[in-house]
Scaffold this motif. Structure first.
Motif, mmCIF file in Angstrom:
data_model
loop_
_atom_site.group_PDB
_atom_site.id
_atom_site.type_symbol
_atom_site.label_atom_id
_atom_site.label_comp_id
_atom_site.label_asym_id
_atom_site.label_seq_id
_atom_site.Cartn_x
_atom_site.Cartn_y
_atom_site.Cartn_z
ATOM 1 N N VAL A 183 0.831 -1.203 0.000
ATOM 2 C CA VAL A 183 0.000 0.000 0.000
ATOM 3 C C VAL A 183 0.864 1.250 0.000
ATOM 4 C CG1 VAL A 183 -1.702 1.339 1.320
ATOM 5 C CG2 VAL A 183 -1.922 -1.144 1.163
ATOM 6 N N ARG A 184 0.418 2.239 -0.766
ATOM 7 C CA ARG A 184 1.028 3.559 -0.712
ATOM 8 C C ARG A 184 -0.078 4.605 -0.728
ATOM 9 N NH1 ARG A 184 5.786 6.289 -4.508
ATOM 10 N NH2 ARG A 184 5.855 8.250 -3.353
ATOM 11 N N ARG A 185 0.097 5.623 0.090
ATOM 12 C CA ARG A 185 -0.850 6.730 0.116
ATOM 13 C C ARG A 185 -0.193 7.963 -0.474
ATOM 14 N NH1 ARG A 185 -2.110 3.368 4.252
ATOM 15 N NH2 ARG A 185 -4.354 2.962 4.536
ATOM 16 N N TYR A 186 -1.000 8.746 -1.164
ATOM 17 C CA TYR A 186 -0.471 9.901 -1.878
ATOM 18 C C TYR A 186 -1.514 11.014 -1.856
ATOM 19 C CZ TYR A 186 0.449 12.741 -6.050
ATOM 20 O OH TYR A 186 0.638 13.776 -6.923
ATOM 21 N N VAL A 187 -1.067 12.236 -1.615
ATOM 22 C CA VAL A 187 -1.974 13.389 -1.605
ATOM 23 C C VAL A 187 -1.655 14.265 -2.804
ATOM 24 C CG1 VAL A 187 -2.774 15.413 -0.349
ATOM 25 C CG2 VAL A 187 -2.155 13.331 0.908
ATOM 26 N N PRO A 188 -2.546 14.323 -3.790
ATOM 27 C CA PRO A 188 -2.300 15.158 -4.973
ATOM 28 C C PRO A 188 -2.219 16.633 -4.602
ATOM 29 C CG PRO A 188 -4.095 13.610 -5.360
ATOM 30 C CD PRO A 188 -3.808 13.585 -3.884
ATOM 31 N N ASP A 189 -1.470 17.361 -5.381
ATOM 32 C CA ASP A 189 -1.324 18.797 -5.188
ATOM 33 C C ASP A 189 -2.347 19.510 -6.051
ATOM 34 O OD1 ASP A 189 -0.515 21.348 -4.683
ATOM 35 O OD2 ASP A 189 1.313 21.259 -5.891
ATOM 36 N N GLY A 190 -3.503 19.803 -5.489
ATOM 37 C CA GLY A 190 -4.539 20.495 -6.238
ATOM 38 C C GLY A 190 -5.689 19.583 -6.609
ATOM 39 N N PRO A 191 -6.657 20.092 -7.371
ATOM 40 C CA PRO A 191 -7.830 19.298 -7.768
ATOM 41 C C PRO A 191 -7.412 18.040 -8.517
ATOM 42 C CG PRO A 191 -8.148 21.616 -8.309
ATOM 43 C CD PRO A 191 -6.720 21.473 -7.905
ATOM 44 N N PHE A 192 -8.202 16.981 -8.341
ATOM 45 C CA PHE A 192 -7.816 15.693 -8.908
ATOM 46 C C PHE A 192 -9.047 14.859 -9.187
ATOM 47 C CE2 PHE A 192 -6.841 11.185 -8.175
ATOM 48 C CZ PHE A 192 -5.867 10.993 -9.141
ATOM 49 N N ASP A 193 -9.145 14.346 -10.424
ATOM 50 C CA ASP A 193 -10.264 13.492 -10.829
ATOM 51 C C ASP A 193 -9.673 12.171 -11.316
ATOM 52 O OD1 ASP A 193 -12.266 12.166 -12.387
ATOM 53 O OD2 ASP A 193 -13.349 14.049 -12.598
ATOM 54 N N LEU A 194 -9.803 11.119 -10.517
ATOM 55 C CA LEU A 194 -9.142 9.845 -10.790
ATOM 56 C C LEU A 194 -9.519 9.286 -12.158
ATOM 57 C CD1 LEU A 194 -7.405 7.443 -9.874
ATOM 58 C CD2 LEU A 194 -9.447 6.498 -8.776
ATOM 59 N N ARG A 195 -10.791 9.212 -12.456
ATOM 60 C CA ARG A 195 -11.205 8.592 -13.711
ATOM 61 C C ARG A 195 -10.850 9.452 -14.918
ATOM 62 N NH1 ARG A 195 -16.474 4.757 -12.861
ATOM 63 N NH2 ARG A 195 -15.811 3.858 -10.887
ATOM 64 N N LEU A 196 -10.828 10.755 -14.730
ATOM 65 C CA LEU A 196 -10.421 11.639 -15.810
ATOM 66 C C LEU A 196 -8.939 11.465 -16.112
ATOM 67 C CD1 LEU A 196 -11.860 13.786 -17.530
ATOM 68 C CD2 LEU A 196 -11.057 15.505 -15.905
ATOM 69 N N VAL A 197 -8.137 11.287 -15.075
ATOM 70 C CA VAL A 197 -6.697 11.123 -15.251
ATOM 71 C C VAL A 197 -6.368 9.786 -15.906
ATOM 72 C CG1 VAL A 197 -4.480 10.946 -14.050
ATOM 73 C CG2 VAL A 197 -6.145 12.660 -13.331
ATOM 74 N N LEU A 198 -6.963 8.708 -15.423
ATOM 75 C CA LEU A 198 -6.612 7.373 -15.911
ATOM 76 C C LEU A 198 -7.459 6.925 -17.107
ATOM 77 C CD1 LEU A 198 -5.974 5.401 -12.590
ATOM 78 C CD2 LEU A 198 -4.369 6.687 -14.021
ATOM 79 N N GLY A 199 -8.500 7.666 -17.443
ATOM 80 C CA GLY A 199 -9.379 7.289 -18.536
ATOM 81 C C GLY A 199 -8.681 6.979 -19.854
ATOM 82 N N PRO A 200 -7.660 7.747 -20.268
ATOM 83 C CA PRO A 200 -7.001 7.457 -21.548
ATOM 84 C C PRO A 200 -6.306 6.094 -21.594
ATOM 85 C CG PRO A 200 -6.548 9.710 -20.876
ATOM 86 C CD PRO A 200 -7.205 9.040 -19.706
ATOM 87 N N LEU A 201 -6.112 5.453 -20.451
ATOM 88 C CA LEU A 201 -5.440 4.153 -20.431
ATOM 89 C C LEU A 201 -6.407 3.007 -20.685
ATOM 90 C CD1 LEU A 201 -3.122 4.698 -17.327
ATOM 91 C CD2 LEU A 201 -2.679 5.234 -19.736
ATOM 92 N N ARG A 202 -7.676 3.293 -20.704
ATOM 93 C CA ARG A 202 -8.693 2.257 -20.906
ATOM 94 C C ARG A 202 -8.968 2.080 -22.402
ATOM 95 N NH1 ARG A 202 -14.818 2.483 -18.355
ATOM 96 N NH2 ARG A 202 -15.284 0.260 -18.515
ATOM 97 N N ARG A 203 -8.837 0.851 -22.887
ATOM 98 C CA ARG A 203 -9.072 0.577 -24.301
ATOM 99 C C ARG A 203 -10.434 -0.090 -24.468
ATOM 100 N NH1 ARG A 203 -4.911 3.205 -27.215
ATOM 101 N NH2 ARG A 203 -3.104 3.230 -25.830
ATOM 102 N N GLY A 204 -11.462 0.710 -24.291
ATOM 103 C CA GLY A 204 -12.818 0.224 -24.451
ATOM 104 C C GLY A 204 -13.412 -0.320 -23.171
ATOM 105 N N PRO A 205 -14.741 -0.461 -23.129
ATOM 106 C CA PRO A 205 -15.419 -0.919 -21.906
ATOM 107 C C PRO A 205 -15.062 -2.340 -21.492
ATOM 108 C CG PRO A 205 -16.952 -0.814 -23.756
ATOM 109 C CD PRO A 205 -15.693 -0.164 -24.212
ATOM 110 N N GLY A 206 -14.576 -3.166 -22.428
ATOM 111 C CA GLY A 206 -14.223 -4.539 -22.085
ATOM 112 C C GLY A 206 -12.729 -4.769 -21.951
#
Length: 316
Positions: free
Chosen positions: A15-38
């Motif tokens: 486990v690692r914990r991290y506090v982003p510096d400023g506003p942060f939207d997890l799905r917006l950040v990682l969304g480009p790594l998803r290659r389709g719903p499946g």
């Protein structure tokens, strides 16, 4: 490493914990790594967490990322767990500096205001973005996503960690050696033509050299990628946007992006690459971020022509 602890049970990871510096939207950040719903390597869960399976330099690993209040919690399993947690801040945009961005058009400014949590991810991995990007060359996204899904599930390996907790088993993409051994008929069954399959085979033969590009500037990394026949500016830009978090890497040669940018910034649905680059010039250094915000704005021209015809060579 800071914020990590040893596994304490079969279903517990580091486990690692991290506090982003400023506003942060997890799905917006990682969304480009998803290659389709499946996508078998990526899963977004109803509780807001995101799961990813990756082939890291240390081996396969699974990462679960969740947000509680203003704190991010990353939990990882497998031989690649420590590597994934070491990379966690950059994966979540710590190397990105959105403060340098200045919107210069109302569409961009509105999207920027509505999406303050947008950060550009940096995975530190080249091949995991390169192979699906090659699969997306000159075909519909549905065809490319299907090919990625079929090939990863057939030739990849089950991801380490608690699969059922991720809503079902995740899969780690095949190693370069495994990609090199995929039979020609399996590419065909997945709907991948010889040109794209051959490009992937050429790339995996020099996988080590391509992965080294992550330590280069995005421009130098693109140049190295484009040495491989079949990899051009469209593909190399799609890769460094993810592997490097390249804020200025514009996707040229795209079927839809010039028209979308042209419509949003100039009301010109027929814009080509040259006009798109001209319109994005005020955002020099941040052109990919500007294009991403335009896409997120939903300000796209109404469709007038049929979609790209879909072909399935796997049926023939």
């Amino acid at each position: 490493m800071p914020g990590a602890r040893a596994a304490v049970g079969a279903e517990s990871g580091r486990v690692r914990r991290y506090v982003p510096d400023g506003p942060f939207d997890l799905r917006l950040v990682l969304g480009p790594l998803r290659r389709g719903p499946g996508d078998p390597t990526f899963r977004a869960m109803p509780d807001g967490s995101v799961w990813r399976a990756s082939l890291t330099p240390a081996g396969p690993g699974t990462l679960r990322v969740s947000v509680y209040g203003g704190e991010v919690r990353g939990e990882a399993w497998g031989p690649g767990a420590s590597w994934l947690l070491e990379q966690l801040p950059e994966l979540l945009g710590a190397a990105d500096d959105p403060s340098v961005f200045a919107p210069r058009h109302r569409v961009v400014a509105h999207a920027w205001h509505r999406r303050p949590g947008l950060r550009l991810t940096r995975t530190g991995l080249v091949l995991e973005s390169l192979i699906p990007s090659v699969l997306e060359q000159k075909v519909t996204t549905d065809e490319a996503y299907r090919a990625w899904r079929l090939l990863v599930r057939k030739f990849g390996e089950p991801a380490p960690g608690p699969g059922p907790a991720a809503g079902g088993r995740l899969w780690v993409m095949p190693s370069p050696r495994t990609w090199a051994l995929v039979p020609s008929w399996e590419w065909h069954r997945a709907g991948v033509d010889n040109k794209r399959a051959s490009t992937i085979l050429r790339a995996v033969r020099v996988a080590r050299r391509l992965e080294e590009a992550v330590r280069m500037s995005p421009e130098d990394a693109q140049a190295r990628l484009e040495v491989v026949p079949g990899i051009g500016p469209w593909t190399s830009a799609e890769v460094v946007q993810r592997s490097h978090g390249a804020a200025d890497a514009v996707t040229v040669g795209d079927l839809h992006l010039p028209g979308i940018v042209g419509w949003a910034l100039a009301g010109d649905r027929d814009a080509d690459d040259s006009l798109m680059l001209e319109l994005l010039e005020p955002y020099a250094g941040e052109r990919h971020r500007a294009a991403r915000l335009i896409l997120l704005s939903g300000h796209t021209p109404p469709r007038l022509a049929p979609r790209m015809p879909r072909g399935d060579i796997g049926r023939f």
